[in-house]
Structure formats: C-alpha cells, structure tokens
Write an enzyme that holds these catalytic residues in place. Structure first.
Site, PDB file in Angstrom:
ATOM      1  N   SER A   1       0.820  -1.215   0.000  1.00 34.44           N
ATOM      2  CA  SER A   1       0.000   0.000   0.000  1.00 34.44           C
ATOM      3  C   SER A   1       0.851   1.260   0.000  1.00 34.44           C
ATOM      4  O   SER A   1       2.019   1.249   0.402  1.00 34.44           O
ATOM      5  CB  SER A   1      -0.916   0.009   1.224  1.00 34.44           C
ATOM      6  OG  SER A   1      -1.626  -1.196   1.323  1.00 34.44           O
TER       7      SER A   1
HETATM    8  N1  SAH Z   1      -0.971  -4.740   3.911  1.00 36.22           N
HETATM    9  C1  SAH Z   1      -0.326  -5.123   2.694  1.00 36.22           C
HETATM   10  C2  SAH Z   1      -1.221  -4.828   1.520  1.00 36.22           C
HETATM   11  C3  SAH Z   1      -1.324  -6.027   0.683  1.00 36.22           C
HETATM   12  S1  SAH Z   1      -2.550  -5.984  -0.591  1.00 36.22           S
HETATM   13  C4  SAH Z   1       1.024  -4.473   2.554  1.00 36.22           C
HETATM   14  O1  SAH Z   1       1.295  -3.496   3.258  1.00 36.22           O
HETATM   15  O2  SAH Z   1       1.839  -4.945   1.747  1.00 36.22           O
HETATM   16  C5  SAH Z   1      -3.806  -6.967   0.128  1.00 36.22           C
HETATM   17  C6  SAH Z   1      -3.461  -8.368   0.492  1.00 36.22           C
HETATM   18  O3  SAH Z   1      -4.669  -8.992   0.921  1.00 36.22           O
HETATM   19  C7  SAH Z   1      -2.929  -9.233  -0.645  1.00 36.22           C
HETATM   20  O4  SAH Z   1      -1.708  -9.783  -0.267  1.00 36.22           O
HETATM   21  C8  SAH Z   1      -4.002 -10.305  -0.820  1.00 36.22           C
HETATM   22  O5  SAH Z   1      -3.474 -11.569  -1.193  1.00 36.22           O
HETATM   23  C9  SAH Z   1      -4.612 -10.353   0.560  1.00 36.22           C
HETATM   24  N2  SAH Z   1      -5.970 -10.913   0.622  1.00 36.22           N
HETATM   25  C10 SAH Z   1      -6.991 -10.728  -0.238  1.00 36.22           C
HETATM   26  N3  SAH Z   1      -8.064 -11.410   0.181  1.00 36.22           N
HETATM   27  C11 SAH Z   1      -7.714 -12.041   1.344  1.00 36.22           C
HETATM   28  C12 SAH Z   1      -8.388 -12.906   2.245  1.00 36.22           C
HETATM   29  N4  SAH Z   1      -9.661 -13.282   2.080  1.00 36.22           N
HETATM   30  N5  SAH Z   1      -7.712 -13.358   3.310  1.00 36.22           N
HETATM   31  C13 SAH Z   1      -6.418 -13.017   3.526  1.00 36.22           C
HETATM   32  N6  SAH Z   1      -5.725 -12.187   2.701  1.00 36.22           N
HETATM   33  C14 SAH Z   1      -6.376 -11.719   1.624  1.00 36.22           C
END
Ligand code: SAH
Length: 219
Positions: free
Chosen positions: A60
């Site tokens: 993000s």
């Molecule tokens: N907080 C992260 C942002 C990652 S983007 C950072 O700072 O890098 C969002 C993430 O949510 C992705 O890695 C995606 O695989 C995960 N995601 C999406 N749906 C999900 C679910 N149902 N359970 C767990 N993770 C999920």
C-alpha cells in the site's frame, strides 16, 4: 539501525498531508520500507506510492498505511487483527504500535516472505496465519482493533463479530462501486456498530478462500 534519510522526507510529506498522530509518524519512521519491496523498485521504496509485489498484489501507499493506522486509534496494550499481510509492511507498522498483531494472508508465498522480513527486523509481536481473512481468527477473538487491507464488497460481518464489544474499532476499505471504495471506520459498542466514511481509496479485492499456488518444485 541507521535511518534512511528518505524516510525522514516521507514522514515530512505525511505530516503535510495531514497525518498528525506522532505515534503513527514515528512508527512509519521505524519501518524500513525498502525491506518490503522487490529489488527493481528499491529506488522507489520511499516514494509515497503503492508498488506491485508478487501474485498481482500491492504494497500500500505509505499515506494510506499512515491514514488507516491513525484512523484505527491503536493503543499500546491492544490486540490487533490484520487481514491481508501482503508484503508485511503494514503489519510492521502496526507491530510498532500495538501489543500483538495477528495477520492473515491467503497466499502462502507472500506470507512466507513477509514472515522472513519481520523476523529479520526482529519484530517478535506478530503472529501469522495462512487462511481466508473473511473468517477472521475465531480462536483469538475478540480483537480491540481490526485492519483490513483488501477491499470488501460489503461490511465484513464475520469480522465485526470478532471485534471487542467494548469500543472495538475496525478500519476497512469497502466497495462503493466496482472500482471505487471508501475506507470505513466501524466502532462497536455492544450490539451497536457505528459507521464513518473516511476517504476514497483503491485496494486489491478481498477474495474468498486460500489461494492455489503452483509449488516451486512443481510449477
Ligand atoms: N498490507 C499489505 C497490503 C497487501 S494488498 C502491505 O502493506 O503490503 C492486500 C493483500 O490482501 C494481498 O496480499 C491479498 O493476497 C490479501 N488478501 C486478499 N483477500 C484475502 C483474504 N480473504 N484473506 C487473507 N488475505 C487476503
């Protein structure tokens, strides 16, 4: 640990953009974002932009990380659940503020890399799990705070149910249209849940289930 001068610039920019909570700013300052990005993006590690990680996901934008963390009003005695570990960057920021962070990711490969980074940074108050974040972490509930970092279609009821009934707060991006989302802050008091719309954002979607991945030995 020496602080990268670019992180100071970034924190100043976050301040100018309205992030006022000094605890949040100092948490951002204490997380080296360059450890969470791929080599080809190292040059941009401290730019205030989201960057691609593997599996089509993103780390993000620092402003959004700081904004959502500030909105969470996280105290140092609190137990927090994060949905969507991704690179682990937001996890690391939360770990600097809360007592313990429980984080769930649906891609094993992302989770393994995030665990390694957190370990290398000697962050010891994070517990990780491969799973479907929609289901939360019932064994550890209730949580004082929940942060969702992937966009839900609607209010994630399963997670609201795992919020502390005594003023538990969840911050989550929730779809307004197919491409637009708002960060919503949910505050729970008993069975009442108050909703505040905070700002428009764009996150990758919150998907159901654990992701299937080709194993490296068997692609
Ligand atoms: N907080 C992260 C942002 C990652 S983007 C950072 O700072 O890098 C969002 C993430 O949510 C992705 O890695 C995606 O695989 C995960 N995601 C999406 N749906 C999900 C679910 N149902 N359970 C767990 N993770 C999920």
């Amino acid at each position: 640990m020496t602080v990268d001068p670019r992180v100071i610039q970034l924190v100043m920019e976050l301040r100018r953009q309205g992030i006022a909570d000094t605890r949040v700013l100092s948490a951002v300052e204490r997380v080296p974002r360059d450890r969470f990005v791929a080599d080809q993006f190292l040059k941009h590690a401290y730019d205030n932009i989201a960057l691609p990680i593997t599996q089509g996901q993103t780390i993000s934008q620092p402003y959004v990380v700081a904004y959502m963390t500030e909105a969470l009003q996280l105290g140092d005695r609190m137990k927090v659940l994060e949905i969507g570990t991704g690179s682990g960057y937001q996890t690391a920021v939360l770990s600097r503020l809360g007592r313990r962070v429980y984080t769930i990711e649906r891609y094993r490969s992302l989770l393994v890399s995030a665990e390694k980074r957190l370990h290398d940074l000697q962050i010891t108050n994070v517990v990780t799990k491969l799973g479907d974040g929609n289901k939360g972490w019932p064994e550890q509930a209730p949580f004082d705070r929940i942060l969702v970092t992937a966009a839900a279609d609607r209010r994630p009821e399963g997670l609201v149910a795992q919020l502390s009934p005594e003023g538990g707060i969840m911050v989550a991006p929730v779809a307004v249209t197919t491409t637009e989302q708002d960060v919503i802050r949910y505050t729970r008091q008993g069975d009442e849940v108050r909703e505040e719309r905070l700002m428009a954002v764009r996150f990758v979607p919150l998907l159901p289930g654990i992701a299937r991945e080709a194993s490296p030995a068997n692609p």
